[in-house]
Design an enzyme around this catalytic site. Structure first.
Site, PDB file in Angstrom:
ATOM      1  CB  SER A 147      40.951  36.589  33.215  1.00 57.24           C
ATOM      2  OG  SER A 147      40.189  37.766  33.158  1.00 57.24           O
ATOM      3  CG  ASP A 306      36.250  38.550  34.631  1.00 55.42           C
ATOM      4  OD1 ASP A 306      36.047  39.020  35.764  1.00 55.42           O
ATOM      5  OD2 ASP A 306      37.353  38.620  34.073  1.00 55.42           O
ATOM      6  CG  ASP A 308      39.745  37.167  37.380  1.00 50.81           C
ATOM      7  OD1 ASP A 308      38.945  37.367  36.447  1.00 50.81           O
ATOM      8  OD2 ASP A 308      40.873  37.694  37.436  1.00 50.81           O
ATOM      9  CG  ASP A 310      39.925  40.847  36.425  1.00 52.25           C
ATOM     10  OD1 ASP A 310      39.029  40.311  35.747  1.00 52.25           O
ATOM     11  OD2 ASP A 310      41.137  40.702  36.156  1.00 52.25           O
TER      12      ASP A 310
END
Length: 577
Positions: A147, A306, A308, A310
């Site tokens: 993340s 960010d 990834d 999400d």
């Protein structure tokens, strides 16, 4: 001491240990503390999967910890039978160091056990993995990502057949299987190309992206406005070297938003995240280059996802400055826009429900109440919001309308079961355009919301305490609030305490105790008589303790003062000032 030394020597002397890991272990042969930190435990597998620093050792992210975790998952799937094996596992990965390698290692372990694998050939956002699990109807999913953590981290998250992060029950069963894997250095696998040729591993086609794009477009509430006025808004976007670049740009352009400018220095994947300290859109520092570009283009808003994709951070132009909306604020504005538009268009379901976490602002509940929408609170973690969506669909009790958490995670379309910054960039862009046509910024809308519902203000203090001593300190802080809770703060009495580890709510004014309905978790929330509250929560995936604060008063100045008082008092008790 003997256990971690023995583990170290087993790894160091293994004949097939990867060269880079061997060199790392050789370099610390005289560093007892370094050896202990890498080998004193296994990297913990929980509902968040694995997350840790990349490197050699059982307490690090490397091909061997990936193999061990995946072998445990494989054995779990094998026990579910042939149908689960044939449905298989979808796998995605982000732009971090070794992410693609780790994804291929996971694919090899599964496929070597005759479990079908669907692998994204290129990096994809986490929400695309959630969607792919649902669209392909796989039994499970894996995404390799850490993340928004610093570059030295990577992670491994497992999803269930609903596209939701695994629940405690499934995580515990997989963990038991992982514990049965005796030596991760000896996990046997076939060659990737052999497994690919045997069609046990296949690449996921572009069809998944195309269907996802259409689903995102269906969320728009003023599509005609974008078609007519899409050129009236200017957007600067940065993927922060991560997975959002292609899908976000593609979707924004396809719906008719043409003036989208991407920060060139942060456009391409970079596992070092070389332009930022950490790729976290919650931190203003990551917007430095975006602000420079926004000033050149006179942009209305800046958006950052960010690595990834999400989480989403948003800055809004106010005069000559760009000001950040925090997660609670942006969530409240999105919710207000959704409910206002759906109500006006006559498409707001009568049984609509908002789902948020216990550490997210209560402003959302106040807004929802105005429109007759039910609010449900969950523990921290979007998997709990995903569980609620499934519960609503199975029972028919409510229709999910929006889910969010203060840590910059939002979801509108339930075709994904995790927070989804890709779909939210489109919603925010439409929303910003809609209000711009009325001569308003998103901050103007926020001020109107505050004036109507009260000045809800929140803050978060997150303290990193690494290593064995850090973990002990975190546990001591939580214990101090559990065993010796304050009776009042700055003269305002604590009304009740919610202890989610014990599953109890205690009224301090009457002494009455009642059971909490949410799952057990090491979290303590204390609510004062004036509706202000604070929550103490150790992170489940990072060496951090987090303290959340919230107040509400009729004025901005009063709320700011009350918030500073609350923070100072609680941090002093926690010995974190």
């Amino acid at each position: 001491m003997e256990d971690f030394i023995k583990r170290y020597e087993t790894w160091l002397n293994h004949p097939n240990l990867e060269k880079e890991l061997y060199q790392e272990l050789q370099a610390i042969k005289d560093n007892l503390e370094g050896i202990e930190e890498r080998f004193y435990k296994d990297l913990e597998f929980g509902t968040g999967g694995l997350r840790g620093i990349i490197g050699a050792g059982t307490n690090r992210m490397n091909v061997y910890t990936i193999r061990k975790a995946t072998m445990g998952l494989a054995n779990y799937i094998l026990k579910q039978g042939n149908e689960a094996m044939q449905r298989g596992v979808a796998i995605a990965f982000d732009s971090r160091k070794f992410s693609k390698d780790f994804a291929k290692e996971a694919a090899r372990v599964l496929a070597s056990n005759k479990i079908k694998v669907y692998l994204f050939e290129e990096l994809r956002p986490t929400p695309l993995l959630s969607f792919a699990v649902r669209y392909l109807q796989t039994f499970a999913g894996i995404v390799i990502t850490a993340s928004h953590n610093p570059p030295e981290y990577n992670g491994y998250k497992v999803y269930n057949q609903d596209g939701n992060q695994i629940t405690e029950e499934m995580a515990n069963e997989i963990y038991q299987e992982i514990q049965m894997v005796d030596n991760p250095l000896n996990v046997q696998m076939e060659n990737f190309q052999t497994l690919f040729a045997e069609k046990l591993i296949t690449y996921i086609s572009d069809e998944v992206d195309q269907v996802y794009d259409r689903m995102v477009r269906s969320l728009l509430l003023n599509f005609d406005l974008i078609q007519r006025k899409g050129n009236d808004i200017t957007i600067v976007y940065t993927p922060l070297h991560g997975t959002g670049n292609k899908p976000v740009r593609r979707i924004l352009t396809n719906v008719g938003l043409k003036n989208v400018f991407v920060v060139p220095q942060q456009e391409l994947p970079d596992p070092r995240f070389s332009t930022v300290k950490a790729p976290n859109p919650e931190e203003r520092e990551v917007f430095r280059l975006a602000i420079q570009l926004a000033n050149e283009k006179n942009a209305d808003i800046i958006m950052a996802t960010d690595p990834d994709a999400d989480r989403l951070g948003v800055l809004v132009k106010i005069g000559d400055e760009y000001q950040a909306l925090n997660g609670n604020q942006l969530g409240a504005i999105i919710l207000y826009y959704l409910l206002q538009q759906k109500s006006h268009q006559g498409i707001l379901p009568k049984n609509a429900a908002l789902v948020k976490t216990i550490v997210t602002s209560d402003l959302g509940e106040a807004i929802a109440s105005k429109f007759g929408v039910v609010t449900e609170n969950t523990l921290t973690g979007f998997k709990y919001i995903g569980e609620k969506i499934k519960e609503y669909q199975e029972s028919g009790s409510h229709t999910f309308i929006f889910g969010y958490e203060e840590s910059y995670g939002y979801l509108v379309g339930d075709f994904v079961r995790d927070k989804d910054a890709v779909q939210i960039t489109v919603i925010v862009a439409e929303m910003a355009l809609y209000y711009k046509e009325q001569g308003k910024t998103l901050f103007d809308v926020l001020e109107e919301i505050y004036q109507e519902f009260g000045y809800y203000m929140e803050d978060l203090v997150s303290v990193t305490l690494k290593g064995i001593e850090g973990n002990q300190k975190i546990q001591e802080i939580v214990a101090s609030f559990r065993d010796n809770p304050p009776k009042e703060i700055q003269g305002i009495r604590v009304s009740y305490i919610e202890d989610y580890k014990l599953g109890l709510k205690q009224d301090l004014l009457t002494g009455e105790k009642s059971k909490l309905t949410l799952p057990n978790s090491n979290v303590i929330k204390m609510v004062m008589e004036d509706q202000s509250w604070f929550t103490v929560r150790p992170s489940g995936t990072e060496p951090k303790i987090k303290l959340y604060f919230s107040v509400v008063t009729p004025s901005r100045e009063e709320s700011q003062f009350r918030l500073s008082q609350l923070k100072a008092t609680v941090l002093e008790k926690a010995n974190l000032k």
